[in-house]
Design a protein around this motif. Structure first.
Motif, PDB file in Angstrom:
ATOM      1  N   ARG A 306       0.302   2.442   0.075  1.00  0.00           N
ATOM      2  CA  ARG A 306       1.547   3.059  -0.424  1.00  0.00           C
ATOM      3  C   ARG A 306       1.880   2.519  -1.822  1.00  0.00           C
ATOM      4  NH1 ARG A 306       6.687   2.062  -0.787  1.00  0.00           N
ATOM      5  NH2 ARG A 306       6.586  -0.032   0.091  1.00  0.00           N
ATOM      6  N   ARG A 307       1.709   1.208  -1.983  1.00  0.00           N
ATOM      7  CA  ARG A 307       2.085   0.610  -3.268  1.00  0.00           C
ATOM      8  C   ARG A 307       0.979   0.662  -4.305  1.00  0.00           C
ATOM      9  NH1 ARG A 307       5.297  -4.928  -1.994  1.00  0.00           N
ATOM     10  NH2 ARG A 307       5.414  -4.923  -4.252  1.00  0.00           N
ATOM     11  N   PHE A 308      -0.261   0.636  -3.837  1.00  0.00           N
ATOM     12  CA  PHE A 308      -1.388   0.602  -4.791  1.00  0.00           C
ATOM     13  C   PHE A 308      -2.415   1.677  -4.424  1.00  0.00           C
ATOM     14  CE2 PHE A 308       0.242  -3.703  -4.036  1.00  0.00           C
ATOM     15  CZ  PHE A 308       0.744  -4.000  -5.298  1.00  0.00           C
ATOM     16  N   PRO A 309      -2.024   2.938  -4.539  1.00  0.00           N
ATOM     17  CA  PRO A 309      -2.951   3.990  -4.108  1.00  0.00           C
ATOM     18  C   PRO A 309      -4.245   4.006  -4.917  1.00  0.00           C
ATOM     19  CG  PRO A 309      -1.023   4.906  -5.229  1.00  0.00           C
ATOM     20  CD  PRO A 309      -0.743   3.469  -5.021  1.00  0.00           C
ATOM     21  N   ARG A 310      -4.193   3.458  -6.129  1.00  0.00           N
ATOM     22  CA  ARG A 310      -5.430   3.405  -6.924  1.00  0.00           C
ATOM     23  C   ARG A 310      -5.862   1.955  -7.149  1.00  0.00           C
ATOM     24  NH1 ARG A 310      -4.928   8.010 -11.582  1.00  0.00           N
ATOM     25  NH2 ARG A 310      -4.748   9.773 -10.167  1.00  0.00           N
ATOM     26  N   GLY A 311      -5.424   1.077  -6.268  1.00  0.00           N
ATOM     27  CA  GLY A 311      -5.763  -0.342  -6.408  1.00  0.00           C
ATOM     28  C   GLY A 311      -7.252  -0.595  -6.216  1.00  0.00           C
ATOM     29  N   ARG A 312      -7.664  -1.812  -6.558  1.00  0.00           N
ATOM     30  CA  ARG A 312      -9.111  -2.082  -6.489  1.00  0.00           C
ATOM     31  C   ARG A 312      -9.638  -2.142  -5.057  1.00  0.00           C
ATOM     32  NH1 ARG A 312      -8.896  -8.428  -7.705  1.00  0.00           N
ATOM     33  NH2 ARG A 312     -11.111  -8.475  -7.217  1.00  0.00           N
ATOM     34  N   PHE A 313      -8.740  -2.332  -4.086  1.00  0.00           N
ATOM     35  CA  PHE A 313      -9.199  -2.367  -2.702  1.00  0.00           C
ATOM     36  C   PHE A 313      -8.831  -1.089  -1.950  1.00  0.00           C
ATOM     37  CE2 PHE A 313      -7.903  -6.777  -3.833  1.00  0.00           C
ATOM     38  CZ  PHE A 313      -9.175  -7.291  -3.986  1.00  0.00           C
TER      39      PHE A 313
END
Lengths: 323, 193
Positions: A306-313
């Motif tokens: 939800r917070r990091f939809p394109r995060g590294r994980f």
């Protein structure tokens, strides 16, 4: 002589009803099926470390280096004792020669003689080095982050006592070796000198943080974790980042319970933002999963996406949730 | 291909090389995987394999000028590896004793994906086996690991460790007895199933 013959491997199956033998047979069979391998990244780090060593050290054998070190230490000790007894400083050049021979070169450009005299000797120039903490850590768990070194001449505050100037200069040398020269091994040598000269120095927490960075740059995660475990985290600079690092290293070393506590603390810290939160959330989900708390792990992963939809994980998190 | 198979089917790759032609780069390229595997097998799941492999090649680099191709490179490398692993395990034991820890678990940074049962079982087996091996004498432990886990033959172990074949069998016999005795004690305490 007793002829024992060629024994049959235990993994081939137990030959008796002994429960221990049955267990051993099963376990050894499991181990036989999975040959251990290091990750390619670990292999690359080892190769790089060996290559660096090729340039730096040469090919002196171990016992010779130890002998030289022991003789050098004896000379320094005897010289210091006699010098102190008779009130002369004539042994300083001997120490300089030995240190230079052993490769203990001060990495910054200040006059070497003044740096080698230690804290008791007056410094003719103000400190050229200041260390400023950077509030936001870099995304990767790589160690090259966290402090900035200014090499431009900057006058030290008038009230700063001389030992602190010398202390900060020595520590600045270590940080410069680490960040500018990318020479963590040299940084560790300078930090060893720092610890020796200033065991209770005012910059000791910064020195500890720099040592952890240098150890991580060398890939010595076990030793970095040992330092983090031993140091009072609250006193270290970049406390939140150091706690995150400790959590990640604990998780990597199979201590998910300890790691989860670190990730909890990081996520509760008001100063934790951005990449720190991202790493802590992902790390905690991993630990919760390993501890059997699948609900908590899923909640963390959902929060992460939800917070990091394109995060590294994000890809791993999505994959884990789909399982 | 397992090391055992490799050792049976191939000659020592640098056997005929002159000492001057053998450098750290060629040694690392040729033997890194083998050394890595020895380290992980001999050291068990708690060893910091990356650090230890690096330390092994540091020793190799330092000792390279002394190497005169009198022994097989793999034998020479194995002896160095065994000594470095032994030193590391001794340090680990002291550290554990000082900290009062019962153990440590190796592994890379885990993914949050649920651990497959087989993988979990394998890790548990590894921890139990190496915990039981803690009580076995150094040389006996070495022989048991190479025979039972690494799958080397008695002849290969004798070559690698520089001992007689009969000695290998005697050590294996004693190691097994001690290992099973330790495993039995662990089972009684509920530490191994």
């Amino acid at each position: 002589m007793i002829e024992l013959g060629t024994p049959r491997p235990l993994a081939a199956g137990a030959t008796t009803e002994d429960p221990a033998e049955i267990t051993a047979s099963h376990m050894l069979r499991l181990l036989n099926t999975a040959p251990p391998r290091l990750a390619p990244s670990a292999r690359a780090r080892i190769a790089a470390r060996i290559e660096r060593r090729t340039v730096v050290v040469g090919r002196a054998s171990g016992w010779r280096l130890w002998a030289v070190g022991a003789v050098g230490a004896l000379i320094l000790f005897a010289g210091s004792a006699v010098g102190a007894a008779v009130g002369v400083t004539g042994f300083v050049p001997v120490r300089q020669v030995v240190e230079r021979w052993l490769g203990f070169r001060d990495p910054i450009g200040a006059p070497a003689r003044d740096q080698r005299r230690g804290p008791a000797m007056p410094s003719p120039s103000p400190s050229p080095v200041t260390i400023e903490p950077i509030p936001e850590p870099s995304p990767a768990p790589a160690p090259v982050h966290g402090a900035r070194v200014h090499l431009s001449p900057k006058p030290a505050p008038a009230e700063m006592p001389e030992p602190v100037v010398a202390e900060s200069r020595l520590l600045g040398g270590a940080i410069e070796a680490l960040r500018q020269d990318r020479a963590p091994r040299r940084a560790l040598r300078v930090l060893d000198r720092y610890d020796h000269r200033y065991p209770k120095g005012v910059l000791a927490p910064e020195a500890t943080a720099a040592r952890i960075d240098a150890l991580l740059a060398l890939g010595r995660k076990g030793r970095a974790l040992a330092r983090l475990e031993a140091a009072p985290l609250a006193r270290l600079p970049r406390t939140v980042e150091m706690q995150l690092l400790r959590g990640e290293l604990r998780a990597a070393r199979g201590n998910p319970a300890g790691a989860a506590l670190d990730f909890d603390a990081v996520l509760a810290a008001p100063s934790a933002t951005g990449i720190v939160v991202e790493r802590a959330l992902y790390g905690r989900s991993s630990c919760r999963s390993r501890l059997g708390d699948e609900t908590g792990a899923r909640a963390d992963l959902e929060e992460y996406l939800r917070r990091f939809p394109r995060g590294r994980f994000a890809a791993s998190a999505g994959h884990a949730l789909s399982d | 291909m397992s090391i055992a198979v490799a050792m049976k089917s191939e000659r020592d790759p640098l056997l005929d090389a002159s000492p001057a032609a053998v450098d750290i780069d060629s040694l690392y390229r040729t033997y890194a995987v083998q050394v890595e595997r020895w380290v992980m097998r001999l050291g068990g799941p708690t060893i910091d394999a990356e650090d230890v492999v690096h330390d092994v090649f540091m020793v190799v680099q330092r000792r390279l000028p002394e190497w005169r191709a009198q022994a097989k490179v793999s034998t020479w490398l194995y002896r160095i590896t065994e000594r470095v692993v032994h030193r590391q395990r001794r340090k680990q034991r002291i550290t554990r004793w000082l900290r009062g820890l019962t153990g440590d678990f190796a592994g890379d940074i885990p993914t949050p994906r649920p651990t497959p049962v087989e993988e979990l079982e394998r890790k548990q087996a590894s921890r139990t086996v190496y915990a039981a091996l803690e009580g076995v004498e150094r040389k006996q432990r070495e022989v048991l690991v190479l025979f039972e886990i690494e799958g080397l033959s008695g002849e290969e172990i004798a070559t690698l460790t520089g001992t007689k074949l009969a000695t290998v069998w005697v050590q294996l016999h004693r190691a097994r007895a001690r290992f099973l005795e330790r495993l039995r004690a662990m089972q009684e305490r509920g530490e191994a199933s």
